[in-house]
Design a protein around this motif. Sequence first.
Motif, PDB file in Angstrom:
ATOM      1  N   MET A   1      43.581  32.210  37.974  1.00 41.26           N
ATOM      2  CA  MET A   1      44.035  33.566  38.472  1.00 41.26           C
ATOM      3  C   MET A   1      42.965  34.413  39.867  1.00 41.26           C
ATOM      4  O   MET A   1      41.660  34.370  39.214  1.00 41.26           O
ATOM      5  N   ARG A   2      43.524  34.175  40.922  1.00 40.74           N
ATOM      6  CA  ARG A   2      42.479  35.186  41.659  1.00 40.74           C
ATOM      7  C   ARG A   2      42.084  37.144  41.845  1.00 40.74           C
ATOM      8  O   ARG A   2      43.189  37.743  40.644  1.00 40.74           O
ATOM      9  N   ARG A   3      40.664  37.132  41.483  1.00 40.02           N
ATOM     10  CA  ARG A   3      40.042  38.634  41.516  1.00 40.02           C
ATOM     11  C   ARG A   3      41.066  39.389  42.166  1.00 40.02           C
ATOM     12  O   ARG A   3      40.886  39.388  43.643  1.00 40.02           O
ATOM     13  N   ASP A   4      40.943  40.176  42.018  1.00 37.59           N
ATOM     14  CA  ASP A   4      41.520  41.776  42.829  1.00 37.59           C
ATOM     15  C   ASP A   4      40.255  42.600  43.015  1.00 37.59           C
ATOM     16  O   ASP A   4      39.515  43.026  42.099  1.00 37.59           O
ATOM     17  N   PRO A   5      39.985  42.331  44.454  1.00 39.89           N
ATOM     18  CA  PRO A   5      38.606  43.409  45.171  1.00 39.89           C
ATOM     19  C   PRO A   5      39.023  44.886  44.756  1.00 39.89           C
ATOM     20  O   PRO A   5      37.322  44.812  44.369  1.00 39.89           O
ATOM     21  N   GLU A 229      34.482  39.766  35.018  1.00 42.12           N
ATOM     22  CA  GLU A 229      34.791  39.563  36.605  1.00 42.12           C
ATOM     23  C   GLU A 229      33.524  39.921  37.295  1.00 42.12           C
ATOM     24  O   GLU A 229      33.068  39.689  38.177  1.00 42.12           O
ATOM     25  N   TYR A 233      31.357  38.070  39.443  1.00 41.33           N
ATOM     26  CA  TYR A 233      30.894  38.727  41.205  1.00 41.33           C
ATOM     27  C   TYR A 233      28.992  38.285  41.458  1.00 41.33           C
ATOM     28  O   TYR A 233      29.036  37.729  42.631  1.00 41.33           O
ATOM     29  N   GLU A 236      27.363  34.954  42.353  1.00 38.56           N
ATOM     30  CA  GLU A 236      28.110  34.293  43.567  1.00 38.56           C
ATOM     31  C   GLU A 236      27.567  34.936  44.689  1.00 38.56           C
ATOM     32  O   GLU A 236      27.258  34.800  45.404  1.00 38.56           O
ATOM     33  N   ARG A 280      29.630  25.821  48.969  1.00 39.93           N
ATOM     34  CA  ARG A 280      30.492  25.819  48.437  1.00 39.93           C
ATOM     35  C   ARG A 280      30.559  23.860  47.298  1.00 39.93           C
ATOM     36  O   ARG A 280      29.604  23.585  47.777  1.00 39.93           O
TER      37      ARG A 280
END
Length: 564
Positions: A1-5, A229, A233, A236, A280
């Motif tokens: 599921m894409r993270r909502d910034p 998350e 984050y 990363e 990557r």
Amino acid sequence: MRRDPVELEIFKNLFHSIAEEMGAALRRTAFSPNIKERRDYSCAVFDGAGEVIAMGDHMPVHLGSMPMSVRAAIAACDMEPGDVVMLNDPFRGGTHLPDITLVAPVHLRRRRPFGRLRAGSRPRRAANRPDFYVASRAHHADVGGAHPGSMGLCREIYQEGFRIPPVKIMRAGAMERDVLALLLNNVRTPEEREGDLGAQIAACHTGAERLREVCGRYGTERTEQAAQELLGYSEELMRAFLLRVPPGKYRAQDFLDNDGISDKPVKLAVTLSVVPQQSRGRSRPRHTVTVDFTGSDPQVEGSVNAVEAITYSACFYVFRCLLAEDVPATAGLMRPIRVIAPEGTIVNARPPAAVAGGNVETSQRIVDVLLRALAEAIPDKIPAAASGTMNNLTIGGVDPRTGKPFAYYETIAGGMGARPTKPGVSGVHTHMTNSLNTPAEALEYAYPLRVRRYSLRLGSGGSGKHQGGAGIIREIEVLTDCEVTLLADRRTRGPWGLAGGEAAAPGKASVIRNDGSVEQVPGKFSTRLQKGEHIRIESPGGGGWGVCEPGNQQSSLDTRGKKR
């Protein structure tokens, strides 16, 4: 599921604001000047697995090590709603005995009782554990032991004060009076200690209430997902920064003056190994950087031994400083970094080592040696050495105004090291301490002491293209017979400069007797002062940066704000 910034940024600030509000509650309700004036405390928020997800802008030496105390509390105690666990054991995630940590669970859903974990084991992901934890840590001005202030020149931890394993100080919302009585009967200032503990409990209560409000608004599952998350984050962002560090091995060493018992210098050595990584893909290594303290001296007889939690905390601080200011300070930052601290050494002492100075002095030297190694890899981001000592001063005796014992503790600031683009700041607490001074008015009101001098130590910063910051001169008169202890360093070696900059002036201390004689004293000593005598501390400056070219050195300022 894409993270909502956007949502991630909202939760980052929500969690951080909770830790900050906890600190404000602690500061405003504390009894001791050390907490309410100097702000020698820290607060943080943890997820259900004991991983830190937010820290207040408080004391770095507390914050990086606090997760180990939280994990020790989780492993030792079954925490139900309304419970609060207390501990200060340096060998269970603590720093030194005056730093008492309180850990409180935050239950948001009804749970079944669950079994106790083995000591040192990782908390299990069970449906019956707390959803979050909050923790507050504060430096108490006295926790018993042989010396007032609990920061003396001791040879083993049993002399340093009252050592507390993880125990419940509150159970189901009620104070455990026998545990509290046991603590208060082993300290010199029980009323102040009880008041400061109450302030820590209030801070934990504040944090728990704010977490309930956040979960009530956004839902528990959504809040927990945001916490996870944030951990990812942070990892990363750290990995992205480490991509810009040239691969290789970078070595450095530095020294403590001595351990306070002998005159032999104590070596700290580090090797930073940076491995190549792909930006990557799945081929990237789990650990991009290994911080190896092999080669550091064995633990010593004096009290400058650092426990593993301190060493980890210093590493956390240094690598956190390399990132942008708005990066969330979570456990995820250290996932790419491996720390090796050999047991039985000055950076991972084992019982029954004395450790009071490891928290305040050795932590600073660990930062120095890490920065010196990093200066080889990323010279444009690393400052010269700061003062490198907290100049820990404790004064204790009986207050003639009340007839009761008192214990005063303070760390005295020094100079910041010059930076690649600008000079260092004068008279400021640096690196592992983020505290303030005790204002003269507050000090003289609370204790039978008088501030005779408080000024910048002009000329103490190292020269260079950019000048190091100046240290401080602080002179205190005792108004009753007292025992005075100083625990300081950088007395034989001044803080080093970088890129051709010169070292700063080392610190010094002296005692002014009633007959007018002046005695020069070492950085680590304990003595008796009679009424009317003075102790004067002159803290080191910061190292200079860059070769000083004629007419190109940035001038520092004197105490009136005029250029020298």
